[in-house]
Design an enzyme around this catalytic site. Structure first.
Site, short mmCIF file in Angstrom:
data_model
loop_
_atom_site.label_atom_id
_atom_site.label_comp_id
_atom_site.label_asym_id
_atom_site.label_seq_id
_atom_site.Cartn_x
_atom_site.Cartn_y
_atom_site.Cartn_z
NE ARG A 159 55.71 15.87 43.79
CZ ARG A 159 55.62 15.84 44.97
NH1 ARG A 159 56.61 14.98 45.57
NH2 ARG A 159 54.61 16.09 45.67
CD1 TRP A 180 53.57 11.68 56.64
CD2 TRP A 180 54.70 13.76 56.39
NE1 TRP A 180 52.93 12.71 56.15
CE2 TRP A 180 53.36 13.76 56.08
CE3 TRP A 180 55.59 14.76 56.26
CZ2 TRP A 180 52.85 14.97 55.68
CZ3 TRP A 180 55.05 16.05 55.91
CH2 TRP A 180 53.70 16.25 55.49
CG ASP A 195 53.18 13.25 44.11
OD1 ASP A 195 52.47 14.09 44.03
OD2 ASP A 195 53.82 12.82 45.19
CG HIS A 223 50.20 13.99 46.55
ND1 HIS A 223 50.92 15.04 46.13
CD2 HIS A 223 49.85 13.71 47.72
CE1 HIS A 223 50.98 15.69 47.31
NE2 HIS A 223 50.59 15.13 48.26
CG ASP A 274 50.76 12.05 51.31
OD1 ASP A 274 50.62 11.43 50.31
OD2 ASP A 274 51.70 12.94 51.13
CD GLU A 275 51.08 16.77 51.69
OE1 GLU A 275 52.05 17.36 52.43
OE2 GLU A 275 51.54 16.49 50.55
CG ASP A 292 63.07 17.01 50.88
OD1 ASP A 292 63.30 16.50 51.90
OD2 ASP A 292 61.94 17.70 50.59
#
Length: 774
Positions: free
Chosen positions: A169, A405, A198, A273, A338-339, A432
């Site tokens: 990021r 997580w 990512d 991602h 993930d996601e 974060d």
């Protein structure tokens, strides 16, 4: 006078002389993490230019550790220590065979003649050095290099003591990565989880696929905008922000970390991602449409998944991983997992064909197929795969390690299946998130994980049996960098929470002591000041805790620091040391704005006070009944949060009731007949978190709790895609009515709009207070 021994270490030692010499006081050194056993002696050792190092054991194994020690001393003084044998003024590094110490433990003996660090291997020797370093000046100095006399036996509680860093990021230079590793090593954290890939940036050079860094590592610079509001790149806009690590730089960083006993675990995201990879090689996605690298949190129509039905994808990833494995000696390789938004797979002929030909049930099992196939490749290379807890969906790959997580449930489930587990729950080890404030704090992604919450964390869940706990490797903290752009901001977010984590994962649970840790922390703050590091004094921030008891509202003021005073005002004025001094819960019997600050030695700590608004109206402290219960993870301070007098803030975790995809329907019993002429409901909108204002709010009244009459329905004109977090009151004014019951209905947005990451799925409603007045 004999030293007083308490438990396993000397708390203090006083030596007196009656011939005119000054009193000498020796105090316990401020070592973090707290050693298993520390005894303080009555003398000290002084490093000078005549000090030598002696290696007692395998020279090849001990020499790198000796060089590390010599380099450190040279960095803070003009001394250049030699390696040779000596009888006095010697620092001995000794290889032993002590089962108690394990792979990373050590013993340390310091007296006036010298220092001895003994361990079973180089790792323990280095950790003994780190304990010594914490007693020395932190920068170049002419001060004496004096180490207190002491005797330490020390070894870690957990094998995996990790810190994560997202460089996708926002990119951080090799020098900053080395600083991060130095901080980890100083506090005996041994695993660096390097998030290299990512959607918004591919950060590792892959020589077979140069476009991954030529294209995928660069994006249009939108750093002046909030992450969530950055528009998609347009054709022709220059991609000037980004960067990547060459393979040469990566090798250098790995070698740097190894000297400090830090293992680097790379994360190469898949199957989701990966918009950065698809920008470079569009044929890897289901749509195969060209796209530009993402600039931030706006995905629009951008493809972010590999096509799970395309054989070229698997060949590509095996090529990528082959180069990754050649660089990183780590036994573990993280593949993300993930996601994954599986919508593209549902509409992809190749993916649907893969589901059919492989006998899979659905897209969840397709993800499991993808992960298992990549694990098989890694096992063939004698490596082990780690994935986020979503890799449990559709079936867990045979030998995968799960990084939990989304709370600890995924880790508990994986351990029951006899899989290795690493705990990294977003609460409390996502660094974060805010650690104080959020008033006066730099922007964060949201949430709240204070220093004390990190320190109080217990990695072994109560629900986990002793049999399953043997699969728990340890824990780590994660640092995602959507809102962290600069070196100073990164330092601020991890310091001092990293120190608390180090003690949680290294020290015996019975040795943890918040007051003692807070006292030791002050010494490390001085070191950060000397080095110019930015850090949060967040443990000085006042927390305002509203309380409701027997229908009455009050507020308790709490602070993590262990000394000092709290001063407050109730009229919204800035507190000072001349304001009211907090002595106990504050009664709230009218609408008020409470502000509070902490003072140490007569000086206010910080510039921005803690703030909480209270409303006092006809509904305050009255009972609420719901048709649909609020989500457990967003239950605020209990079932009556909508009438507790507490207004929500922009922080999702503070005083909001969350309703996932369901209408809010709440009925308030005023206890007796009352006249009302206005009604209001406070709501929140946070586009990125799927929290959208309700479409409308309806207010109804009833005298019997059964038959209701509509008073008014209130709409709003705020766009759904308003991406700045905002607070909004749905307020109705009507002809006064006398009633006992008031029903409030807030209509949820049934489908998030096109372009949203949850497009087509229902939104959340977040509500904080129902306000009823005459």
């Amino acid at each position: 006078m004999k030293p007083v021994l308490k438990t396993t270490f000397f708390l203090s030692l006083f030596c007196f002389s009656f011939n005119g010499y000054a009193q000498l006081e020796l105090q316990k050194p401020s070592i973090i993490p707290q050693p298993v056993s520390l005894r303080l002696g009555n003398d000290h050792f002084l490093i000078n230019n005549e000090t030598v190092l002696e290696l007692a054991g395998n020279q090849k194994e001990l020499k790198p550790a000796a060089d590390f020690f010599i380099s450190y001393i040279k960095g803070i003084s003009d001394y250049t220590l030699a390696i040779k044998k000596a009888k006095t003024n010697v620092i001995t590094l000794k290889k032993v065979n002590n089962p108690l110490l394990g792979e990373e433990g050590y013993t340390l003996l310091v007296n006036s003649n010298g220092i001895q660090i003994a361990a079973n291997g180089r790792a323990g020797i280095v950790y003994g050095m780190q304990s010594i370093f914490q007693t020395l000046p932190q920068i170049q100095t002419n001060a004496a290099l004096q180490i207190p006399g002491m005797e330490i036996t020390d070894y870690p509680r957990f094998k995996w003591r990790g810190m994560h860093l997202d460089v996708s990021r926002h990119f951080f230079s090799p020098d900053m990565v080395k600083e991060y590793i130095d901080l980890m090593a100083s506090y005996k954290i041994n695993t660096f989880h390097w998030h290299l890939v990512d959607d918004q940036g591919w950060r590792i050079e892959i020589k077979k696929y140069p476009k991954l860094t030529d294209v995928g590592a660069w994006r249009v610079d939108q750093n002046k905008r909030v992450w969530s509001s950055r528009p998609l790149a347009k054709p022709g806009e220059p991609a000037t922000y980004g960067g990547y690590y060459t393979q040469k730089q990566i090798k250098d960083i790995i070698e740097y970390a190894a000297i400090r006993n830090v293992t680097i675990v790379p994360e190469i995201e898949m199957p989701g991602h990966v918009a950065s990879a698809i920008a470079a090689y569009p044929q890897l996605s289901c749509s195969q449409h060209p796209q530009l690298p993402l600039t931030g949190g706006d995905y629009g129509p951008v493809a972010a998944n590999y096509c799970a039905g395309n054989e070229e994808v698997y060949a590509f990833l095996e090529d990528v991983l082959t180069e990754v494995l050649a660089l990183f000696p780590s036994k573990y390789i993280h593949i993300g997992g993930d996601e994954v938004n599986k919508t593209a797979w549902k509409n992809c002929p190749k993916c649907q064909s893969r589901i059919k030909t492989s006998g899979l049930k659905d897209e969840h099992e397709l993800q499991s197929y993808f992960i298992t196939r990549m694990e098989k490749f890694l096992i063939g290379k004698q490596r082990r795969m780690i994935g986020w807890d979503e890799i449990l969906e559709g079936g867990l790959a045979p030998e995968a390690t799960v990084m939990s997580w989304r709370g600890e449930a995924g880790g508990i489930e994986a351990a029951k299946m006899k899989h290795q587990v690493i705990m990294t729950p977003s609460n409390p080890v996502y660094f974060d998130q805010y650690q104080a404030g959020p008033e006066g704090e730099p922007m964060a992604i949201g949430g709240f994980n204070s220093l004390k919450e990190v320190y109080d964390y217990e990695p072994v869940p109560e629900e986990m049996t002793a049999k399953d706990a043997k699969y728990l490797l340890g824990a780590q903290a994660n640092v995602w960098t959507e809102y962290i752009v600069t070196k100073s901001h990164l330092e601020y977010m991890v310091l001092p929470r990293m120190l608390a984590l180090g003690e949680v994962l290294w020290s015996p649970a019975v040795r943890k002591n918040w007051v003692d840790f807070s006292d030791r922390l002050k010494y490390h703050f001085n070191g950060f000041d000397q080095k110019g590091y930015h850090y949060s004094p967040g443990n000085y921030t006042v927390a305002i805790k509203p309380l409701i008891s027997q229908g009455k509202l009050s507020a308790e003021l709490l602070v993590e620091a262990t000394k000092g005073d709290i001063f407050y005002t109730l009229n919204g004025d800035q507190p000072s040391t001349a304001s009211l001094k907090y002595t106990g819960p504050i009664s709230i019997d009218s609408t008020a704005t409470l502000k509070a600050m902490y003072a140490l030695d007569g000086a206010l700590m910080g510039l921005v006070p803690a703030k909480q608004s209270f409303v006092f109206d006809l509904a305050t402290a009255k009972k609420v009944n719901y048709v649909h219960p609020q989500a457990k993870i967003y239950s605020a301070d209990g079932p009556n949060s909508l009438t507790d007098g507490i207004r929500g803030t922009t922080s999702l975790q503070k005083y909001w009731h969350g309703f996932d995809g369901k209408d809010l329907i709440a009925t308030i019993d005023l206890g007796q007949q009352a006249t009302i002429g206005t009604a209001a409901l406070g709501c929140l909108q946070n586009y990125d978190e799927w929290v959208i204002l309700p479409q409308w709010v309806k207010f109804e009244a009833s005298t019997d709790g059964v038959n209701f009459k509509e008073l008014k329905t209130v709409n709003h004109t705020i766009p759904i895609d308003q991406k700045y977090t905002l607070l909004h009151d749905f307020k109705a004014v009507f002809k006064p009515v006398t009633t006992r019951y008031v029903r409030v209905t807030a209509k949820v947005l049934d489908a998030l709009p096109k372009g949203h990451s949850g497009a087509g799925l229902p939104a959340w409603i977040f509500a904080d207070e129902i306000i009823l007045t005459k």
